[in-house]
Design a protein around this motif. Structure first.
Motif, PDB file in Angstrom:
ATOM      1  N   LYS A  19       8.512  16.954   0.581  1.00  2.00           N
ATOM      2  CA  LYS A  19       7.806  17.513  -0.580  1.00  2.00           C
ATOM      3  C   LYS A  19       7.875  19.036  -0.547  1.00  2.00           C
ATOM      4  CE  LYS A  19       3.353  18.017  -2.837  1.00  2.00           C
ATOM      5  NZ  LYS A  19       3.712  19.357  -3.217  1.00  2.00           N
ATOM      6  N   GLU A  20       7.622  19.601   0.635  1.00  2.00           N
ATOM      7  CA  GLU A  20       7.683  21.058   0.788  1.00  2.00           C
ATOM      8  C   GLU A  20       9.091  21.579   0.469  1.00  2.00           C
ATOM      9  OE1 GLU A  20       5.911  23.892   4.134  1.00  2.00           O
ATOM     10  OE2 GLU A  20       7.687  22.791   4.831  1.00  2.00           O
TER      11      GLU A  20
ATOM     12  N   GLU B 154       6.455  12.854   9.985  1.00  2.00           N
ATOM     13  CA  GLU B 154       5.843  13.735   8.985  1.00  2.00           C
ATOM     14  C   GLU B 154       6.835  14.089   7.881  1.00  2.00           C
ATOM     15  OE1 GLU B 154       4.734  17.003  11.450  1.00  2.00           O
ATOM     16  OE2 GLU B 154       3.198  15.870  12.506  1.00  2.00           O
ATOM     17  N   GLY B 155       7.796  13.202   7.664  1.00  2.00           N
ATOM     18  CA  GLY B 155       8.884  13.484   6.740  1.00  2.00           C
ATOM     19  C   GLY B 155       8.460  13.614   5.304  1.00  2.00           C
TER      20      GLY B 155
ATOM     21  N   LYS C  13      12.552  23.841  -6.220  1.00  2.00           N
ATOM     22  CA  LYS C  13      11.996  24.143  -7.541  1.00  2.00           C
ATOM     23  C   LYS C  13      11.838  25.655  -7.706  1.00  2.00           C
ATOM     24  CE  LYS C  13       9.538  19.788  -7.930  1.00  2.00           C
ATOM     25  NZ  LYS C  13       8.222  19.129  -7.811  1.00  2.00           N
ATOM     26  N   GLN C  14      11.404  26.322  -6.648  1.00  2.00           N
ATOM     27  CA  GLN C  14      11.260  27.774  -6.687  1.00  2.00           C
ATOM     28  C   GLN C  14      12.617  28.458  -6.886  1.00  2.00           C
ATOM     29  OE1 GLN C  14       8.122  29.092  -6.609  1.00  2.00           O
ATOM     30  NE2 GLN C  14       9.041  31.032  -7.141  1.00  2.00           N
ATOM     31  N   PHE C  15      13.645  27.941  -6.202  1.00  2.00           N
ATOM     32  CA  PHE C  15      15.001  28.475  -6.379  1.00  2.00           C
ATOM     33  C   PHE C  15      15.463  28.311  -7.817  1.00  2.00           C
ATOM     34  CE2 PHE C  15      16.994  28.145  -1.833  1.00  2.00           C
ATOM     35  CZ  PHE C  15      16.121  29.107  -1.394  1.00  2.00           C
ATOM     36  N   ALA C  16      15.126  27.186  -8.414  1.00  2.00           N
ATOM     37  CA  ALA C  16      15.568  26.907  -9.776  1.00  2.00           C
ATOM     38  C   ALA C  16      14.953  27.867 -10.778  1.00  2.00           C
ATOM     39  CB  ALA C  16      15.221  25.462 -10.145  1.00  2.00           C
TER      40      ALA C  16
END
Length: 101
Positions: free
Chosen positions: A89-90, A83-84, A96-99
């Motif tokens: 992706k998650e 399920e990599g 992206k949220q950290f950025a």
């Protein structure tokens, strides 16, 4: 925030891991209350800014700790279980949220 209709995922943490995270968050909560008192008591802006900066640093440390654990356990396990792609992706969405912050 997640969509309420989405499945709620959980992570099993050791008691020590939970205690460490909760203790850090409680210290941060205390720091926030301290800043509230500083504002109520009209403390000097620079003193308040320094404390806000310390809280930001402490939250970043919590974030990095959780990210490290998530990557080394949850993402690693997902890859081993085939399920990599979804897990990566998650993880990238988290980066992206950290950025943004």
């Amino acid at each position: 925030m997640s969509n309420p209709s989405e499945e709620v995922k959980i992570t099993h943490r050791s008691t020590k891991e939970k205690d460490d995270i909760l203790n850090r968050l409680k210290r941060i909560e205390g720091q926030v209350r301290g800043i509230q008192n500083m504002v109520e008591n009209d403390r000097y802006c620079v003193d308040i800014l320094i404390q806000v900066s310390a809280i930001n640093a402490a939250l970043k440390k919590v974030n990095m700790n959780l990210l490290e654990k998530h990557t080394s356990h949850c993402v690693s396990d997902a890859i081993k279980n085939g399920e990599g792609e979804e897990a990566i992706k998650e993880l990238m969405d988290v980066f992206k949220q950290f950025a943004k912050s």
